[in-house]
Design a protein around this motif. Structure first.
Motif, mmCIF file in Angstrom:
data_model
loop_
_atom_site.group_PDB
_atom_site.id
_atom_site.type_symbol
_atom_site.label_atom_id
_atom_site.label_comp_id
_atom_site.label_asym_id
_atom_site.label_seq_id
_atom_site.Cartn_x
_atom_site.Cartn_y
_atom_site.Cartn_z
ATOM 1 N N MET A 1 -53.617 3.598 7.715
ATOM 2 C CA MET A 1 -53.414 2.156 7.626
ATOM 3 C C MET A 1 -52.453 1.947 8.733
ATOM 4 O O MET A 1 -51.332 2.339 8.704
ATOM 5 N N SER A 2 -52.573 0.792 9.579
ATOM 6 C CA SER A 2 -51.637 0.287 10.391
ATOM 7 C C SER A 2 -50.701 -0.913 9.901
ATOM 8 O O SER A 2 -51.097 -1.635 8.864
ATOM 9 N N ASP A 3 -49.415 -0.809 10.353
ATOM 10 C CA ASP A 3 -48.467 -1.829 9.726
ATOM 11 C C ASP A 3 -47.958 -2.842 10.835
ATOM 12 O O ASP A 3 -48.302 -2.584 11.915
ATOM 13 N N VAL A 4 -47.562 -3.893 10.340
ATOM 14 C CA VAL A 4 -46.701 -4.853 11.131
ATOM 15 C C VAL A 4 -45.235 -4.608 11.015
ATOM 16 O O VAL A 4 -44.763 -4.746 9.832
ATOM 17 N N TRP A 5 -44.511 -4.146 11.863
ATOM 18 C CA TRP A 5 -43.264 -3.819 11.754
ATOM 19 C C TRP A 5 -42.435 -5.028 12.372
ATOM 20 O O TRP A 5 -42.261 -5.271 13.179
ATOM 21 N N LEU A 6 -41.898 -5.706 11.086
ATOM 22 C CA LEU A 6 -41.585 -7.130 11.314
ATOM 23 C C LEU A 6 -39.887 -7.028 11.395
ATOM 24 O O LEU A 6 -39.265 -6.492 10.556
ATOM 25 N N VAL A 7 -39.450 -7.412 12.413
ATOM 26 C CA VAL A 7 -37.932 -7.421 12.576
ATOM 27 C C VAL A 7 -37.254 -8.655 12.888
ATOM 28 O O VAL A 7 -37.772 -9.162 13.947
ATOM 29 N N ASP A 8 -36.719 -9.251 11.908
ATOM 30 C CA ASP A 8 -35.764 -10.474 12.064
ATOM 31 C C ASP A 8 -34.510 -10.487 11.230
ATOM 32 O O ASP A 8 -34.751 -10.070 9.984
ATOM 33 N N ASP A 9 -33.469 -11.026 11.822
ATOM 34 C CA ASP A 9 -32.291 -10.836 10.833
ATOM 35 C C ASP A 9 -32.268 -12.036 10.076
ATOM 36 O O ASP A 9 -31.147 -12.224 9.279
ATOM 37 N N ASP A 10 -33.093 -12.927 9.978
ATOM 38 C CA ASP A 10 -33.150 -14.276 9.147
ATOM 39 C C ASP A 10 -33.661 -13.923 7.740
ATOM 40 O O ASP A 10 -35.085 -13.704 7.900
ATOM 41 N N HIS A 11 -33.287 -13.676 6.676
ATOM 42 C CA HIS A 11 -33.868 -13.367 5.461
ATOM 43 C C HIS A 11 -34.960 -14.307 5.202
ATOM 44 O O HIS A 11 -36.075 -13.976 4.800
ATOM 45 N N ASP A 12 -34.745 -15.574 5.217
ATOM 46 C CA ASP A 12 -35.966 -16.416 4.905
ATOM 47 C C ASP A 12 -37.106 -16.294 5.726
ATOM 48 O O ASP A 12 -38.241 -16.586 5.495
ATOM 49 N N VAL A 13 -36.779 -16.390 6.828
ATOM 50 C CA VAL A 13 -37.913 -16.111 7.971
ATOM 51 C C VAL A 13 -38.696 -14.641 7.959
ATOM 52 O O VAL A 13 -40.131 -14.760 7.908
ATOM 53 N N ARG A 14 -38.040 -13.654 7.433
ATOM 54 C CA ARG A 14 -38.407 -12.466 7.075
ATOM 55 C C ARG A 14 -39.641 -12.615 5.929
ATOM 56 O O ARG A 14 -40.674 -12.264 5.952
ATOM 57 N N ASP A 15 -38.961 -13.346 4.964
ATOM 58 C CA ASP A 15 -39.744 -13.361 3.575
ATOM 59 C C ASP A 15 -40.880 -14.315 4.107
ATOM 60 O O ASP A 15 -42.087 -13.851 3.471
ATOM 61 N N ALA A 16 -40.800 -15.162 4.659
ATOM 62 C CA ALA A 16 -41.923 -16.209 4.998
ATOM 63 C C ALA A 16 -43.018 -15.582 5.807
ATOM 64 O O ALA A 16 -44.099 -15.825 5.472
#
Length: 200
Positions: A1-16
């Motif tokens: 299974m391939s992942d999307v490695w999401l890196v963002d230091d803004d918690h709200d943006v990361r969750d959205a």
């Protein structure tokens, strides 16, 4: 299974973003910093599958710096950047280093999700190509030294008689080795053999 490695230091943006991509059925691995994702990568016993979605401006390590670190680790997974208008010169440089794309803020949710799915498709094709290359290497490794000598001469377009003279063997011996080369490599013609060897 391939992942999307999401890196963002803004918690709200990361969750959205995690919610948006999850609603598309994508597996998301969220991280708050470049250091965190590098630590997770270093803990893996295998090469990561999937793509990286990086915010350009983050505290500590920027997205473009993280991209450099991924390249230094020999990772060629597709990388997409989320960027503000002022970051574009930085991202253009990243594109020159092989980044897949960048999306300027504010971005369309659907356009972002579509682009990530396209990047995942590219990564899957890269993985398949890697498996094919590994199989090719294994098949070539199965050849004997004499079979290799015959193989290179066949690929160069030489006739069996010429090969026999060069190797000081009978034409029948060349025919046997030639048949074994084709069988081991799963090929049917000298043209296919030449194409295979031209791939490096």
């Amino acid at each position: 299974m391939s992942d999307v490695w999401l890196v963002d230091d803004d918690h709200d943006v990361r969750d959205a973003l995690a919610f948006l991509l999850g609603s598309r059925g994508l597996q998301v691995r969220p991280f708050e910093s470049g250091a965190a994702v590098l630590a997770a990568l270093d803990a893996l016993s295998h090469r990561p599958r999937g793509v990286f979605l990086l915010d350009v401006r983050m505290e500590g390590m920027t997205g473009t710096r993280l991209h450099d670190e991924l390249l230094a680790r020999g990772l060629r997974n597709p990388v997409l950047f989320l960027t503000g208008h002022g970051d574009i010169p930085m991202v253009v440089d990243a594109l020159k280093k092989g980044a897949f794309d960048f999306l300027e803020k504010p971005y369309s949710d659907n356009a972002l999700a579509d682009r990530i799915e396209q990047a995942l498709a590219v990564e899957a094709a890269m993985q398949a190509e890697g498996a094919h290359a590994a199989e090719r290497t294994a098949r070539l490794a199965s050849l004997t030294e004499r079979e290799r000598e015959v193989m290179h001469r066949v690929a160069a377009g030489k006739l069996n008689k010429v090969i026999a003279d060069e190797l000081h063997v009978s034409i029948r011996t060349v025919e046997v080795h030639r048949a074994r080369v084709f069988a081991k490599l799963g090929l049917r013609s000298a043209a296919e053999l030449a194409t295979l060897l031209a791939q490096g």
